[in-house]
Scaffold this motif. Structure first.
Motif, PDB file in Angstrom:
ATOM      1  N   VAL A   1       0.831  -1.192   0.000  1.00 53.84           N
ATOM      2  CA  VAL A   1       0.000   0.000   0.000  1.00 53.84           C
ATOM      3  C   VAL A   1       0.871   1.250   0.000  1.00 53.84           C
ATOM      4  O   VAL A   1       0.614   2.228  -0.703  1.00 53.84           O
ATOM      5  CB  VAL A   1      -0.957   0.003   1.215  1.00 53.84           C
ATOM      6  CG1 VAL A   1      -1.669   1.358   1.332  1.00 53.84           C
ATOM      7  CG2 VAL A   1      -1.968  -1.106   1.088  1.00 53.84           C
ATOM      8  N   PHE A   2       1.960   1.190   0.780  1.00 53.87           N
ATOM      9  CA  PHE A   2       2.876   2.333   0.845  1.00 53.87           C
ATOM     10  C   PHE A   2       3.471   2.638  -0.539  1.00 53.87           C
ATOM     11  O   PHE A   2       3.481   3.770  -0.998  1.00 53.87           O
ATOM     12  CB  PHE A   2       3.990   2.042   1.860  1.00 53.87           C
ATOM     13  CG  PHE A   2       5.110   3.044   1.799  1.00 53.87           C
ATOM     14  CD1 PHE A   2       4.943   4.339   2.301  1.00 53.87           C
ATOM     15  CD2 PHE A   2       6.330   2.706   1.220  1.00 53.87           C
ATOM     16  CE1 PHE A   2       5.983   5.257   2.235  1.00 53.87           C
ATOM     17  CE2 PHE A   2       7.358   3.620   1.163  1.00 53.87           C
ATOM     18  CZ  PHE A   2       7.187   4.901   1.668  1.00 53.87           C
ATOM     19  N   PHE A   3       3.938   1.589  -1.208  1.00 47.18           N
ATOM     20  CA  PHE A   3       4.582   1.805  -2.514  1.00 47.18           C
ATOM     21  C   PHE A   3       3.581   2.215  -3.584  1.00 47.18           C
ATOM     22  O   PHE A   3       3.885   3.019  -4.455  1.00 47.18           O
ATOM     23  CB  PHE A   3       5.352   0.560  -2.944  1.00 47.18           C
ATOM     24  CG  PHE A   3       6.685   0.439  -2.262  1.00 47.18           C
ATOM     25  CD1 PHE A   3       7.650   1.418  -2.421  1.00 47.18           C
ATOM     26  CD2 PHE A   3       6.955  -0.636  -1.430  1.00 47.18           C
ATOM     27  CE1 PHE A   3       8.874   1.317  -1.789  1.00 47.18           C
ATOM     28  CE2 PHE A   3       8.172  -0.740  -0.797  1.00 47.18           C
ATOM     29  CZ  PHE A   3       9.145   0.236  -0.959  1.00 47.18           C
ATOM     30  N   LEU A   4       2.364   1.669  -3.509  1.00 43.23           N
ATOM     31  CA  LEU A   4       1.353   2.074  -4.481  1.00 43.23           C
ATOM     32  C   LEU A   4       0.909   3.506  -4.234  1.00 43.23           C
ATOM     33  O   LEU A   4       0.502   4.213  -5.153  1.00 43.23           O
ATOM     34  CB  LEU A   4       0.155   1.124  -4.440  1.00 43.23           C
ATOM     35  CG  LEU A   4       0.448  -0.310  -4.881  1.00 43.23           C
ATOM     36  CD1 LEU A   4      -0.839  -1.127  -4.853  1.00 43.23           C
ATOM     37  CD2 LEU A   4       1.069  -0.345  -6.262  1.00 43.23           C
ATOM     38  N   THR A   5       0.981   3.953  -2.981  1.00 40.13           N
ATOM     39  CA  THR A   5       0.619   5.330  -2.659  1.00 40.13           C
ATOM     40  C   THR A   5       1.638   6.305  -3.215  1.00 40.13           C
ATOM     41  O   THR A   5       1.300   7.318  -3.825  1.00 40.13           O
ATOM     42  CB  THR A   5       0.500   5.513  -1.136  1.00 40.13           C
ATOM     43  OG1 THR A   5      -0.487   4.616  -0.634  1.00 40.13           O
ATOM     44  CG2 THR A   5       0.106   6.958  -0.793  1.00 40.13           C
ATOM     45  N   ILE A   6       2.911   5.991  -3.016  1.00 39.58           N
ATOM     46  CA  ILE A   6       3.946   6.901  -3.515  1.00 39.58           C
ATOM     47  C   ILE A   6       4.151   6.769  -5.017  1.00 39.58           C
ATOM     48  O   ILE A   6       4.795   7.602  -5.628  1.00 39.58           O
ATOM     49  CB  ILE A   6       5.297   6.675  -2.788  1.00 39.58           C
ATOM     50  CG1 ILE A   6       5.871   5.296  -3.158  1.00 39.58           C
ATOM     51  CG2 ILE A   6       5.160   6.851  -1.299  1.00 39.58           C
ATOM     52  CD1 ILE A   6       7.301   5.095  -2.677  1.00 39.58           C
ATOM     53  N   SER A   7       3.558   5.722  -5.634  1.00 43.03           N
ATOM     54  CA  SER A   7       3.753   5.542  -7.080  1.00 43.03           C
ATOM     55  C   SER A   7       3.158   6.686  -7.884  1.00 43.03           C
ATOM     56  O   SER A   7       3.568   6.957  -8.997  1.00 43.03           O
ATOM     57  CB  SER A   7       3.149   4.212  -7.551  1.00 43.03           C
ATOM     58  OG  SER A   7       1.741   4.257  -7.463  1.00 43.03           O
ATOM     59  N   SER A   8       2.129   7.372  -7.316  1.00 43.44           N
ATOM     60  CA  SER A   8       1.534   8.493  -8.033  1.00 43.44           C
ATOM     61  C   SER A   8       2.512   9.641  -8.207  1.00 43.44           C
ATOM     62  O   SER A   8       2.417  10.419  -9.134  1.00 43.44           O
ATOM     63  CB  SER A   8       0.281   8.982  -7.297  1.00 43.44           C
ATOM     64  OG  SER A   8       0.637   9.414  -6.000  1.00 43.44           O
ATOM     65  N   SER A   9       3.493   9.744  -7.266  1.00 41.99           N
ATOM     66  CA  SER A   9       4.476  10.815  -7.382  1.00 41.99           C
ATOM     67  C   SER A   9       5.798  10.317  -7.930  1.00 41.99           C
ATOM     68  O   SER A   9       6.488  11.013  -8.649  1.00 41.99           O
ATOM     69  CB  SER A   9       4.694  11.479  -6.019  1.00 41.99           C
ATOM     70  OG  SER A   9       5.142  10.515  -5.074  1.00 41.99           O
TER      71      SER A   9
ATOM     72  N   LEU B   1       0.787  -5.188  -7.825  1.00 42.23           N
ATOM     73  CA  LEU B   1       1.950  -4.473  -8.327  1.00 42.23           C
ATOM     74  C   LEU B   1       2.170  -4.748  -9.817  1.00 42.23           C
ATOM     75  O   LEU B   1       2.560  -3.858 -10.579  1.00 42.23           O
ATOM     76  CB  LEU B   1       3.204  -4.861  -7.540  1.00 42.23           C
ATOM     77  CG  LEU B   1       4.472  -4.101  -7.965  1.00 42.23           C
ATOM     78  CD1 LEU B   1       4.284  -2.601  -7.817  1.00 42.23           C
ATOM     79  CD2 LEU B   1       5.676  -4.573  -7.171  1.00 42.23           C
ATOM     80  N   THR B   2       1.904  -5.986 -10.249  1.00 39.69           N
ATOM     81  CA  THR B   2       2.037  -6.321 -11.674  1.00 39.69           C
ATOM     82  C   THR B   2       1.151  -5.415 -12.523  1.00 39.69           C
ATOM     83  O   THR B   2       1.582  -4.864 -13.546  1.00 39.69           O
ATOM     84  CB  THR B   2       1.666  -7.787 -11.928  1.00 39.69           C
ATOM     85  OG1 THR B   2       2.533  -8.628 -11.173  1.00 39.69           O
ATOM     86  CG2 THR B   2       1.780  -8.130 -13.404  1.00 39.69           C
ATOM     87  N   ARG B   3      -0.082  -5.221 -12.097  1.00 37.89           N
ATOM     88  CA  ARG B   3      -1.006  -4.388 -12.862  1.00 37.89           C
ATOM     89  C   ARG B   3      -0.597  -2.912 -12.809  1.00 37.89           C
ATOM     90  O   ARG B   3      -0.729  -2.182 -13.793  1.00 37.89           O
ATOM     91  CB  ARG B   3      -2.440  -4.561 -12.351  1.00 37.89           C
ATOM     92  CG  ARG B   3      -2.993  -5.969 -12.577  1.00 37.89           C
ATOM     93  CD  ARG B   3      -4.474  -6.038 -12.244  1.00 37.89           C
ATOM     94  NE  ARG B   3      -5.290  -5.299 -13.198  1.00 37.89           N
ATOM     95  CZ  ARG B   3      -5.666  -5.764 -14.389  1.00 37.89           C
ATOM     96  NH1 ARG B   3      -5.279  -6.969 -14.799  1.00 37.89           N
ATOM     97  NH2 ARG B   3      -6.414  -5.032 -15.187  1.00 37.89           N
ATOM     98  N   GLU B   4      -0.092  -2.466 -11.647  1.00 40.85           N
ATOM     99  CA  GLU B   4       0.344  -1.072 -11.542  1.00 40.85           C
ATOM    100  C   GLU B   4       1.530  -0.796 -12.457  1.00 40.85           C
ATOM    101  O   GLU B   4       1.605   0.248 -13.111  1.00 40.85           O
ATOM    102  CB  GLU B   4       0.712  -0.746 -10.085  1.00 40.85           C
ATOM    103  CG  GLU B   4      -0.483  -0.633  -9.154  1.00 40.85           C
ATOM    104  CD  GLU B   4      -1.464   0.450  -9.592  1.00 40.85           C
ATOM    105  OE1 GLU B   4      -1.010   1.529 -10.014  1.00 40.85           O
ATOM    106  OE2 GLU B   4      -2.684   0.212  -9.528  1.00 40.85           O
ATOM    107  N   ILE B   5       2.470  -1.733 -12.487  1.00 40.48           N
ATOM    108  CA  ILE B   5       3.621  -1.569 -13.398  1.00 40.48           C
ATOM    109  C   ILE B   5       3.144  -1.572 -14.848  1.00 40.48           C
ATOM    110  O   ILE B   5       3.589  -0.773 -15.678  1.00 40.48           O
ATOM    111  CB  ILE B   5       4.653  -2.689 -13.158  1.00 40.48           C
ATOM    112  CG1 ILE B   5       5.285  -2.539 -11.769  1.00 40.48           C
ATOM    113  CG2 ILE B   5       5.734  -2.671 -14.230  1.00 40.48           C
ATOM    114  CD1 ILE B   5       6.219  -3.667 -11.398  1.00 40.48           C
TER     115      ILE B   5
END
Length: 743
Positions: free
Chosen positions: A5-13, A37-41
């Motif tokens: 959750v932390f990494f997906l949150t900071i992924s926007s920036s 994470l696969t889908r976010e990447i």
């Protein structure tokens, strides 16, 4: 899960997690974390490729599998939202053997979302040095054929970041297609890395069409690399079946003041002739023309450019266009001038009647020309010729004779012609006399009815013209359109749209009432008109096309979204005319004009006219003189000359003009008129002489209106009069001026 959750949150920036953290999550025991994470990447698209390449080197099978899975799909242009069917088709292409790759690629291109994936496949194959040239160019043909059938994909295709080798493959395939906008498309593909694109295109096992060489050379010129442009044109010249590219080569060499291209191919003699013509080296032109044995028209064309009136030697008796006409013209234009042998000319059977009539006109014998035209059912043209050569009584008599005939198929056209002629002379009463019967009898053709109504409005009221506009009472909109367009002072689509808008509100209204409503509404209440169009645009499904009425309304009313609509439509059609209408119109805001210019240059990057506007609107220059990218193309030269108002813009092109090209003849006419006005009658006479004789030497030409022919003839006579060396010679040219009503 908290870590994810932390990494997906900071992924926007930060866009993507660092490599080590991504590796940790993808190898974790939590399947949901790995999937998320696969889908976010995957959503990050091409930005994720560097990270995925690192992850695909990992020994951990789960990390490797996921990274490789996403990397392959990104390379195919597929995102997480792609349909299973599209994924399956793309995978089939990726797994196909060379033997069935064309079939699988065609299947992928049939899918609405398959174009992007197909582009990425083709780009990858083109970059693979192991791929046989024959195979890659075959795949390029499959791809290009599919793209041309799906115009909605053109913007995505032409703005994609394809490699130079892939763009060269597509240019080779595109060069043989038959579509009006292919020149712009090839220029777009060649605007970056032009040399690499060219080097790939010419490896095509099949010869590429000349247009491909021209557009790649044009883009090299825009980029300031004249030597590359010459090299490209030289390669095309060696492949061509005629020497026309030699005109462009000579134009660039002399106009750009660059060393001549080393060329020893089949067209060396012709190239040397064009080089001599560009330098105005008359002795060299005449000497080289004597060596031409297979192209009598080019030899004669070159002789005329050099100021000579000699026909090329013809020992083998090869048929030469209009030879009887030319021999008589040469006698009448000699020094001192002789009298034309009209009897010998009219008895000739070597030329068609239309060519004969033109010849008689050029020899200042409009009466004979009109008689010949009338005998070949060209009464209207003959009437106009007699009228414009001050033979008004004969023109009226000829027209009245035709009007007395029982067969009335030409009656309305003749009456409209006479009404227009009298109107232009300021005789409104006489114009009304000829026009009035047309109101009662009507006009059959829609286009002619519309123009007749526009003429009639200068002579009668709308009420008086209603019998001619009876189509306003027709049942169907298309039947009403020509009458509406003729009676309202707006663009065709604008006029018909608002007439139908008010007719729909109250179908029982009188047509005159509706016409008045439209004019009052557009004159006083354009704010309401904009609201109506904006609302309809919002509710419209799909992309608007340039032919849509709403598209024309947006442009005419200048609604806030007009430019966006035009940009989309222009990309869809690859047409810049509407963008140019904004760029040229100073009443648009400067910001809007510049925005339209940016889009137009993306669509047509080789257009010298657009680069001229770019210089003036944005104070930005291209690294070469603006006339050089025209490559001596007469149409582009004329457009640029009209903007710059500089004689040198068309001077060099005129020396290289192809007399079979009516725009080339127009270049000669403009330059010659300019020289005559600048007190250079000798040089003007040479060009007018080339123009007049060239029309006959070249054979059949597109229809030329009478007035320009008369003007060119009169200017030629005036130039010869001013450059005469004896009083008798001057008197001859004065007499000929009088024959056509000029003095």
């Amino acid at each position: 899960m908290k870590l994810l959750v932390f990494f997906l949150t900071i992924s926007s920036s930060l866009a993507l997690p660092p490599f080590k953290e991504a590796r940790k999550i993808l190898s974790s025991a939590e399947m949901n974390e790995r999937e998320a994470l696969t889908r976010e990447i995957w959503k990050e698209g091409s930005n994720a490729i560097p990270l995925l390449k690192q992850l695909s080197q990992e020994e951990n099978p789960e990390v490797f599998r996921r990274a490789y899975f996403v990397l392959q799909r990104l390379r195919m242009g597929l995102g997480p939202a792609s349909t299973p069917e599209l994924l399956q088709l793309a995978e089939a292409v990726g797994q196909s053997t060379p033997e069935n790759r064309s079939t699988r690629l065609a299947e992928l291109l049939e899918h609405p979302g398959g174009v992007k994936a197909a582009m990425i496949f083709l780009d990858g194959w083109a970059e693979d040095p192991r791929m046989p040239a024959k195979h890659i160019f075959k795949l390029g043909e499959v791809f290009t054929s599919a793209i041309l059938e799906r115009r909605t994909s053109w913007r995505e295709f032409l703005s994609s970041n394809l490699g130079a080798r892939c763009r060269g493959v597509i240019i080779a395939a595109l060069s043989w297609e038959d579509l009006p906008m292919k020149a712009q498309m090839m220029a777009i593909l060649a605007r970056k890395q032009t040399q690499e694109v060219f080097e790939m295109a010419i490896t095509c096992p099949n010869q590429i069409a000349v247009e491909g060489y021209v557009e790649m050379a044009r883009m090299a010129t825009i980029g300031g690399d004249l030597q590359l442009a010459l090299h490209i044109l030289g390669a095309g010249l060696d492949q061509d079946t005629n020497p026309d590219l030699a005109r462009s080569i000579a134009f660039l060499e002399v106009g750009g003041q660059v060393p001549p291209l080393a060329y020893e191919g089949n067209w060396k003699l012709q190239l040397d002739i064009f080089r001599a013509r560009a330098r105005k080296d008359s002795p060299a032109i005449l000497a080289l023309s004597e060596e031409l044995e297979d192209d009598l028209v080019l030899a004669y064309e070159s002789n005329l450019i050099a100021g000579a009136l000699t026909l090329p030697s013809n020992p083998d008796g090869i048929e030469f266009p209009g030879i009887a006409s030319l021999e008589i013209i040469h006698e009448s234009l000699s020094d001192p001038p002789g009298e034309p042998d009209i009897e010998a000319l009219t008895s000739s059977v070597l030329i068609e009647w239309s060519e004969l009539a033109r010849t008689l006109l050029l020899l200042a014998h409009p009466l004979e020309a009109a008689e010949r035209m009338a005998s070949e059912d060209q009464t209207i043209t003959a009437t106009g010729l007699l009228w414009r050569t001050q033979l008004r009584e004969m023109a009226t008599e000829l027209a009245e004779t035709e009007l007395a005939n029982q067969d009335d198929k030409l009656h309305s056209r003749i009456r409209l012609t006479l009404a227009s002629l009298h109107l232009n002379d300021g005789n409104l009463d006489k114009a009304r006399v000829y026009f009035e019967p047309v109101i009662k009898k009507g006009v059959r053709l829609d286009a002619r009815r519309s123009s007749a109504l526009k003429l009639g409005l200068k002579l009668f009221s709308k009420e008086d013209l209603m019998p001619l506009a009876s189509g306003l009472l027709a049942d169907h909109a298309y039947q009403r359109a020509s009458s509406i367009a003729g009676l309202l002072p707006y663009p065709y689509k604008v006029a018909t749209y608002w007439y139908e808008h008010f007719l729909k509100e109250h179908p029982d209204q009188a047509p005159l009432d509706i016409l008045k409503k439209v004019e009052d509404f557009l004159a006083r209440d354009q704010k309401s008109a904009r609201k109506i169009i904006e609302k309809e645009i919002i509710s419209t499904k799909g992309r608007l096309l340039p032919t849509d009425a709403l598209y024309q309304q947006a442009l005419y009313l200048r609604i806030s979204g007009a430019l966006k609509i035009i940009e989309d439509a222009a990309w869809y059609q690859l047409s810049i005319q509407d963008l140019l209408s904004i760029i040229r119109d100073e009443s648009w805001a400067a910001k809007i004009r510049r925005q339209a210019l940016v889009t137009a240059l993306q669509i047509d990057p080789a257009n010298s006219v657009l680069h001229w506007f770019d210089q003036n609107l944005n104070d930005r220059a291209i690294p070469v003189d603006l006339h050089l990218p025209t490559l001596a193309t007469p149409g582009l030269t004329l457009q640029l000359g009209a903007l710059t108002r500089k004689r040198e813009t068309i001077a060099l092109a005129a020396e290289l003009a192809d007399l079979r090209d009516f725009q080339g003849l127009r270049c000669l006419s403009i330059l010659a008129t300019s020289l005559l006005n600048d007190d250079k009658p000798g040089e003007a006479a040479r060009l007018f002489q080339t123009l007049l004789c060239g029309e006959i030497a070249a054979g059949t030409q597109p229809a030329t209106s009478i007035q320009p022919s008369l003007d060119n003839l009169a200017n030629y006579f005036e130039a010869r009069k001013q450059s005469s060396t004896t009083l008798d010679e001057a008197a001859t040219w004065t007499q000929r001026l009088n024959q056509i009503g000029r003095n």
